[in-house]
Design an enzyme around this catalytic site. Structure first.
Site, PDB file in Angstrom:
ATOM      1  N   LYS A  15     -13.055 -13.914  21.681  1.00  0.00           N
ATOM      2  CA  LYS A  15     -13.156 -12.449  21.761  1.00  0.00           C
ATOM      3  C   LYS A  15     -11.866 -11.929  22.369  1.00  0.00           C
ATOM      4  O   LYS A  15     -11.386 -12.475  23.363  1.00  0.00           O
ATOM      5  CB  LYS A  15     -14.341 -12.064  22.661  1.00  0.00           C
ATOM      6  CG  LYS A  15     -14.858 -10.674  22.437  1.00  0.00           C
ATOM      7  CD  LYS A  15     -15.634 -10.574  21.136  1.00  0.00           C
ATOM      8  CE  LYS A  15     -16.621  -9.428  21.120  1.00  0.00           C
ATOM      9  NZ  LYS A  15     -17.393  -9.443  19.859  1.00  0.00           N
ATOM     10  N   THR A  61     -19.307 -14.612  19.873  1.00  0.00           N
ATOM     11  CA  THR A  61     -18.229 -13.932  20.602  1.00  0.00           C
ATOM     12  C   THR A  61     -18.804 -12.785  21.437  1.00  0.00           C
ATOM     13  O   THR A  61     -18.243 -12.427  22.465  1.00  0.00           O
ATOM     14  CB  THR A  61     -17.117 -13.419  19.656  1.00  0.00           C
ATOM     15  OG1 THR A  61     -17.613 -12.347  18.868  1.00  0.00           O
ATOM     16  CG2 THR A  61     -16.590 -14.531  18.775  1.00  0.00           C
ATOM     17  N   ARG A 180      30.173  -1.511  32.655  1.00  0.00           N
ATOM     18  CA  ARG A 180      29.180  -0.979  31.720  1.00  0.00           C
ATOM     19  C   ARG A 180      27.838  -0.886  32.419  1.00  0.00           C
ATOM     20  O   ARG A 180      27.656  -1.409  33.512  1.00  0.00           O
ATOM     21  CB  ARG A 180      29.074  -1.856  30.453  1.00  0.00           C
ATOM     22  CG  ARG A 180      28.536  -3.246  30.715  1.00  0.00           C
ATOM     23  CD  ARG A 180      28.267  -4.047  29.443  1.00  0.00           C
ATOM     24  NE  ARG A 180      27.634  -5.327  29.757  1.00  0.00           N
ATOM     25  CZ  ARG A 180      27.172  -6.179  28.858  1.00  0.00           C
ATOM     26  NH1 ARG A 180      27.297  -5.927  27.571  1.00  0.00           N
ATOM     27  NH2 ARG A 180      26.598  -7.309  29.237  1.00  0.00           N
ATOM     28  N   GLN A 236      23.259 -13.167  29.418  1.00  0.00           N
ATOM     29  CA  GLN A 236      22.946 -14.600  29.441  1.00  0.00           C
ATOM     30  C   GLN A 236      23.114 -15.176  30.847  1.00  0.00           C
ATOM     31  O   GLN A 236      22.257 -15.924  31.342  1.00  0.00           O
ATOM     32  CB  GLN A 236      23.877 -15.360  28.469  1.00  0.00           C
ATOM     33  CG  GLN A 236      23.534 -15.207  27.007  1.00  0.00           C
ATOM     34  CD  GLN A 236      24.166 -13.977  26.328  1.00  0.00           C
ATOM     35  OE1 GLN A 236      24.523 -12.996  26.980  1.00  0.00           O
ATOM     36  NE2 GLN A 236      24.279 -14.036  25.018  1.00  0.00           N
ATOM     37  N   HIS A 264      21.075  -0.979  25.055  1.00  0.00           N
ATOM     38  CA  HIS A 264      22.441  -0.466  25.161  1.00  0.00           C
ATOM     39  C   HIS A 264      22.502   0.991  25.600  1.00  0.00           C
ATOM     40  O   HIS A 264      21.678   1.814  25.194  1.00  0.00           O
ATOM     41  CB  HIS A 264      23.147  -0.611  23.810  1.00  0.00           C
ATOM     42  CG  HIS A 264      23.099  -2.002  23.268  1.00  0.00           C
ATOM     43  ND1 HIS A 264      23.669  -3.071  23.911  1.00  0.00           N
ATOM     44  CD2 HIS A 264      22.520  -2.523  22.151  1.00  0.00           C
ATOM     45  CE1 HIS A 264      23.460  -4.174  23.207  1.00  0.00           C
ATOM     46  NE2 HIS A 264      22.749  -3.870  22.138  1.00  0.00           N
TER      47      HIS A 264
HETATM   48  O1  LIG Z   1      25.613  -9.551  27.769  1.00  0.00           O
HETATM   49  C1  LIG Z   1      25.822  -9.531  26.549  1.00  0.00           C
HETATM   50  N1  LIG Z   1      25.559 -10.643  25.799  1.00  0.00           N
HETATM   51  C2  LIG Z   1      25.785 -10.688  24.445  1.00  0.00           C
HETATM   52  O2  LIG Z   1      25.538 -11.740  23.771  1.00  0.00           O
HETATM   53  C3  LIG Z   1      26.296  -9.520  23.853  1.00  0.00           C
HETATM   54  N2  LIG Z   1      26.630  -9.199  22.583  1.00  0.00           N
HETATM   55  C4  LIG Z   1      27.064  -7.919  22.579  1.00  0.00           C
HETATM   56  O3  LIG Z   1      27.441  -7.273  21.563  1.00  0.00           O
HETATM   57  N3  LIG Z   1      27.032  -7.412  23.846  1.00  0.00           N
HETATM   58  C5  LIG Z   1      26.563  -8.382  24.655  1.00  0.00           C
HETATM   59  N4  LIG Z   1      26.318  -8.406  25.985  1.00  0.00           N
END
Ligand SMILES: O=c1[nH]c(=O)c2[nH]c(=O)[nH]c2[nH]1
Length: 307
Positions: A15, A61, A180, A236, A264
């Site tokens: 469920k 269920t 940024r 990353q 973004h």
């Molecule tokens: O931190 C980021 N990782 C990316 O893999 C990536 N690719 C991108 O266009 N901008 C960014 N910024």
């Protein structure tokens, strides 16, 4: 899994989105409150239901749904979403001979106690943003797999983020930058190392506390100290630091997965036919967009130590 004259059948039934709320009242008048959305999935021996229309081995269920309310009633002390999922999974696997394993997941609504004039309210709550999630799998022998997580944790910093040194080719237009915005909506899920019902911690609300602590470690690592912050060379690298901090801090977490879309904020530059330009970007005016967005995700786990 069952073999049926050259065919293979894998099945489960359950469920979904059983919504339940529970209030606990302290003797001193303070109320505690949770709201959960519960999904139940049972792996059970009920082959005749599929192959010959015989439902005699089926847990309905509808019964599963009622069980959620009955067990919520039975839980006379406040408990974590994890512990409630375990209560349910234990019930289904021990009560029904047919059920070999139960998977229960819960999403908790972020109701937070309200403060009025700086004082915690006894029975007033407001809805927050990010959600606490959990998934538990229990089988008849008491083997356990327990994961918890966070959904919808939206975070942003207005500086201390950049992206440089990436591959440049004929399609690359993105300028390199050391200044940024960085914005994401974190989805995290982590596995606890408790692998049997008997190895679970007994402390009440252990997993609720852990959830709060993991969230704090994730946030501290993302933002850095309140004045200086911390520079991020990429989503990353920040994701990895966040995951590493969680595994470093909590020995009972064996792995963590983080999904961190790169939401973004595009610099706004508006040219003008007649000089001067209407808007020239100077780290001030942005176009927020989540479409398209980057998707960055990774899982970090401990290598099993060699005995
Ligand atoms: O931190 C980021 N990782 C990316 O893999 C990536 N690719 C991108 O266009 N901008 C960014 N910024």
């Amino acid at each position: 899994m069952a073999e049926l004259s050259g065919l293979k059948l894998e099945q489960r039934h359950g469920k979904s989105r059983v919504r339940v709320a529970r209030v606990w009242r302290d003797r001193d008048g303070k109320h505690h409150f949770v709201e959960w959305s519960v999904n139940i999935s049972l792996i059970s021996d009920c082959l005749p239901a599929y192959v010959s229309g015989d439902n005699s081995d089926i847990v309905a269920t509808d019964t599963m749904k009622n069980t959620v309310y009955a067990k919520a009633k039975e839980c006379s002390e406040q408990l974590s979403a994890e512990d409630f999922a375990i209560v349910l999974a234990k019930h289904f696997t021990s009560f029904y001979q047919q059920v070999t394993a139960a998977i229960v997941n819960i999403v908790e609504k972020p109701w937070e106690r309200i403060s009025i004039k700086g004082q915690q309210h006894e029975h007033g709550f407001k809805l927050g943003s990010e959600r606490h999630t959990t998934e538990v799998m229990v089988d008849k022998s008491g083997t356990l797999r327990l994961t918890s997580g966070i959904e919808g944790l939206s975070i942003l910093k207005t500086t201390k983020s950049g992206f440089e040194g990436f591959i440049r080719d004929q399609y690359t237009m993105l300028p390199e930058t050391r200044e940024r915005m960085m914005a994401t909506e974190v989805t995290a899920s982590w596995r606890y190392s408790f692998e049997s019902l008997s190895s679970l911690p007994l402390k009440p609300l252990y997993f609720t506390e852990r959830y709060m602590d993991v969230k704090e470690v994730l946030l501290n690592t993302f933002f850095g100290a309140s004045k200086e912050g911390v520079y991020s060379p990429s989503v990353q690298a920040t994701l990895y630091e966040m995951a590493k901090a969680v595994l470093g801090r909590f020995p009972d977490i064996s792995f963590i997965q983080l999904k961190m879309p790169n939401l973004h904020f595009l610099p706004v530059n508006l040219p003008s036919k007649d000089k001067p330009v209407i808007v020239k970007f100077a780290d001030d005016v942005y176009l927020p967009t989540d479409e398209p967005h980057g998707t960055i995700q990774a899982t970090l786990s401990r290598l099993r130590s060699k005995m």
